[in-house]
Design an enzyme around this catalytic site. Structure first.
Site, short mmCIF file in Angstrom:
data_model
loop_
_atom_site.label_atom_id
_atom_site.label_comp_id
_atom_site.label_asym_id
_atom_site.label_seq_id
_atom_site.Cartn_x
_atom_site.Cartn_y
_atom_site.Cartn_z
N CYS A 1 -47.58 -10.31 -51.48
CA CYS A 1 -48.54 -11.39 -51.61
C CYS A 1 -47.94 -12.55 -52.39
O CYS A 1 -46.88 -12.42 -52.99
CB CYS A 1 -49.85 -10.91 -52.25
SG CYS A 1 -49.71 -10.36 -53.94
N CYS A 2 -48.67 -13.67 -52.31
CA CYS A 2 -48.28 -14.88 -53.03
C CYS A 2 -46.91 -15.36 -52.53
O CYS A 2 -46.72 -15.55 -51.34
CB CYS A 2 -48.31 -14.60 -54.53
SG CYS A 2 -48.14 -16.03 -55.59
N ILE A 3 -45.95 -15.53 -53.42
CA ILE A 3 -44.62 -16.04 -53.04
C ILE A 3 -43.71 -14.91 -52.53
O ILE A 3 -42.68 -15.17 -51.89
CB ILE A 3 -43.97 -16.75 -54.26
CG1 ILE A 3 -42.78 -17.63 -53.87
CG2 ILE A 3 -43.57 -15.77 -55.34
CD1 ILE A 3 -43.14 -18.90 -53.16
N SER B 1 -50.61 -11.66 -47.90
CA SER B 1 -51.82 -12.45 -48.21
C SER B 1 -51.47 -13.47 -49.30
O SER B 1 -50.53 -13.27 -50.07
CB SER B 1 -52.98 -11.54 -48.63
OG SER B 1 -52.73 -10.95 -49.88
#
Ligand SMILES: *[C@@H]1O[C@H](CO)[C@@H](O)[C@H](O)[C@H]1NC(C)=O
Ligand SMILES: CC(=O)N[C@H]1CO[C@H](CO)[C@@H](O)[C@@H]1O
Length: 237
Positions: free
Chosen positions: A145-147, A210
């Site tokens: 998720c995220c980066i 996500s």
């Protein structure tokens, strides 16, 4: 007897969680990492935390964002989140696990990879690279998720992995790192724009992603975003 063994095997899901320090600007994003632990716990997964045993690229004073003149070890800092229970990433034996999860935070772009400084020319930590190939090779799901999906873009860009790092354009105050989507595509990944309530599942490659804190979202929205990713990963086991 047989059914007992069977149900035990079915409920026992072993998941490896990869941490990269502690704190959004130089390590694992704390809310995302804790959220992953909570969602995995709710899914009755048995979780083992891993982190690279090496120095952090940066130590950041999180009150002002400035670099500090000190060294910290990624594994030692990750132990803050893992409540002491964290193993060196080099020792991760993929055959013991059903799934792999990598939360975000700049540690993913500074210690698990060099995305923060090199963009699409980045390298992936050698141990993580091995582990990713092993999970993928065994058709075991990987959630990021995220980066952190940028790491999957680098590792699996050659096979056109499908993923998301949120929106590719948008209000900079809301999506401050929207350029990461283009970087993923530059590495060969197929990026899909999704908002904080979305998740991208690459069924063929069993890669789930996500946005989480790629959006300047509220903590409960980030918790929800991480949960969507974890749920899809558990469903792919
Ligand atoms: C961290 O930043 C704050 C705010 O600028 C400053 O007051 C503090 O001295 C810094 N701490 C260290 C250890 O550098
Ligand atoms: C200080 C240090 O070794 N930082 C490393 C964090 O991990 C990335 C990816 O392996 C390296 O590029 C950094 O040099």
């Amino acid at each position: 007897m047989l059914s007992r063994t069977f149900s035990r095997a079915a409920s026992q899901r072993n998941v490896a969680l990869i941490l990269s320090g502690c704190g959004v600007y130089d390590g694992s994003e704390a809310t995302e990492a804790v959220s992953a632990l909570i969602h995995l716990s709710e899914s009755k997964a048995s979780v083992t935390c891993y982190a690279p045993d090496k120095d952090q690229m940066h130590v950041i004073n999180h009150t002002n964002g400035e670099e500090m003149e000190e060294k910290r070890n990624v594994l030692v800092e990750s132990a803050r989140i893992a409540r002491g229970a964290v193993e060196p990433l080099a020792s991760l034996d993929s055959s013991s696990y059903d799934a792999l999860i990598v939360p975000g935070g700049f540690g993913a772009a500074k210690n698990l990879s060099s995305f923060a400084t090199q963009g699409p020319e980045m390298e992936v930590d050698a141990d993580l690279s091995r582990v990713l190939d092993e999970f993928k090779g065994a058709s075991k799901p990987i959630g990021l998720c995220c980066i952190a999906p940028t790491i999957a873009a680098k590792q699996f860009g050659g096979i056109g992995v499908k993923l998301t790092v949120g929106l590719s354009t948008g209000d900079e105050a809301v999506w401050p790192h929207a350029g990461a989507a283009g970087a993923c595509e530059a590495m060969g990944a197929i990026h899909t724009d999704v908002d904080i309530d979305g998740v991208v599942v690459d069924l063929e490659n069993k890669i789930v992603s996500s946005p989480a804190y790629m959006k300047n979202a509220a903590p409960h929205e980030v918790h929800f975003s991480v949960g969507k990713m974890v749920k899809e990963v558990m469903g792919l086991i």
